[in-house]
Design a protein around this motif. Structure first.
Motif, PDB file in Angstrom:
ATOM      1  N   LEU A 126      -2.874  -5.162 -10.793  1.00 53.40           N
ATOM      2  CA  LEU A 126      -2.166  -5.524  -9.567  1.00 53.40           C
ATOM      3  C   LEU A 126      -0.663  -5.627  -9.816  1.00 53.40           C
ATOM      4  N   GLN A 133       2.775  -2.023  -2.432  1.00 53.43           N
ATOM      5  CA  GLN A 133       1.327  -1.882  -2.569  1.00 53.43           C
ATOM      6  C   GLN A 133       0.719  -3.210  -3.023  1.00 53.43           C
ATOM      7  N   VAL A 137      -2.129  -5.534  -0.948  1.00 59.28           N
ATOM      8  CA  VAL A 137      -3.404  -6.025  -1.487  1.00 59.28           C
ATOM      9  C   VAL A 137      -3.467  -7.552  -1.408  1.00 59.28           C
ATOM     10  N   HIS A 141      -6.304  -8.750   1.044  1.00 62.35           N
ATOM     11  CA  HIS A 141      -7.520  -9.143   0.330  1.00 62.35           C
ATOM     12  C   HIS A 141      -7.488 -10.584  -0.181  1.00 62.35           C
ATOM     13  N   LEU A 165      -2.342   0.459   1.918  1.00 64.36           N
ATOM     14  CA  LEU A 165      -3.448  -0.290   1.336  1.00 64.36           C
ATOM     15  C   LEU A 165      -4.451   0.651   0.667  1.00 64.36           C
ATOM     16  N   ALA A 166      -4.721   1.779   1.277  1.00 60.86           N
ATOM     17  CA  ALA A 166      -5.648   2.760   0.695  1.00 60.86           C
ATOM     18  C   ALA A 166      -5.111   3.297  -0.633  1.00 60.86           C
ATOM     19  N   ARG A 169      -5.529   0.527  -3.215  1.00 64.34           N
ATOM     20  CA  ARG A 169      -6.931   0.397  -3.634  1.00 64.34           C
ATOM     21  C   ARG A 169      -7.322   1.515  -4.586  1.00 64.34           C
ATOM     22  N   LEU A 172      -5.804   0.864  -7.968  1.00 63.19           N
ATOM     23  CA  LEU A 172      -6.525  -0.221  -8.646  1.00 63.19           C
ATOM     24  C   LEU A 172      -7.890   0.241  -9.134  1.00 63.19           C
ATOM     25  N   LYS A 173      -8.613   0.990  -8.309  1.00 62.80           N
ATOM     26  CA  LYS A 173      -9.941   1.474  -8.686  1.00 62.80           C
ATOM     27  C   LYS A 173      -9.862   2.366  -9.918  1.00 62.80           C
TER      28      LYS A 173
END
Length: 183
Positions: A126, A133, A137, A141, A165-166, A169, A172-173
């Protein structure tokens, strides 16, 4: 003045110099402001300072707040996010991990270590995200704000926020799947 006074009513009084109304607003929202700042910076002392600075700005600029444009909490969160981002850009800022960890005497040490390692990996991933970004998040979240509220705080429309946000994510993924920080 009662506990049921709306934020808008309190802000109208604050704009007129009512210190009691300001105290009520601060008591109502300081904890959430500190929590947001800590999630953004990862540093409790910075978070306290940021929240105090945010409320100082609320006091100084109360007359600028327009309840028709944004809820008080949206305005306050935007101030906190901007201050946290500015704090992260200052030279000499050290991440929380540099301070080390205190020994923990909790009975289930193995579980706590695993949880800390996972949390540290998530926090590093993060922290490595671009500022906006990371803010997206955290607001959506971790703070649980709606898409609309979070978009308002970052000064963008909902579609642009959803795209931001996409991307966050996805980064991060990828980072978490590889067990490393995003680049």
């Amino acid at each position: 003045m009662s506990d049921t006074d709306s934020d808008g009513a309190l802000m109208a009084r604050v704009a007129g110099g009512d210190a009691g109304a300001f105290d009520r607003l601060a008591a109502r929202h300081m904890r959430r402001a500190v929590a947001l700042a800590q999630r953004m910076t990862g540093n409790p002392s910075d978070a306290d300072e940021i929240a105090q600075d945010a409320f100082l700005r609320v006091w100084q600029h109360a007359a600028r707040w327009d309840g028709a444009r944004a809820a008080f909490t949206t305005w306050l969160y935007r101030i906190v996010v901007n201050l946290a981002i500015d704090r992260g850009r200052r030279p000499g800022w050290d991440p929380l991990e540099a301070a080390g960890e205190l020994p923990d005497s909790a009975p289930d040490a193995v579980t706590q270590i695993a949880e800390r390692q996972t949390a540290a990996l998530v926090n590093r991933a993060l922290d490595a995200l671009p500022d906006r970004q990371r803010a997206a998040v955290v607001l959506f979240h971790q703070e649980g704000l709606s898409l609309k509220q979070a978009a308002e705080i970052l000064g963008m429309n909902e579609t642009a926020f959803a795209s931001l946000l996409a991307r966050a994510r996805a980064a991060l993924k990828t980072a978490l799947a590889a067990g490393r920080m995003p680049s």
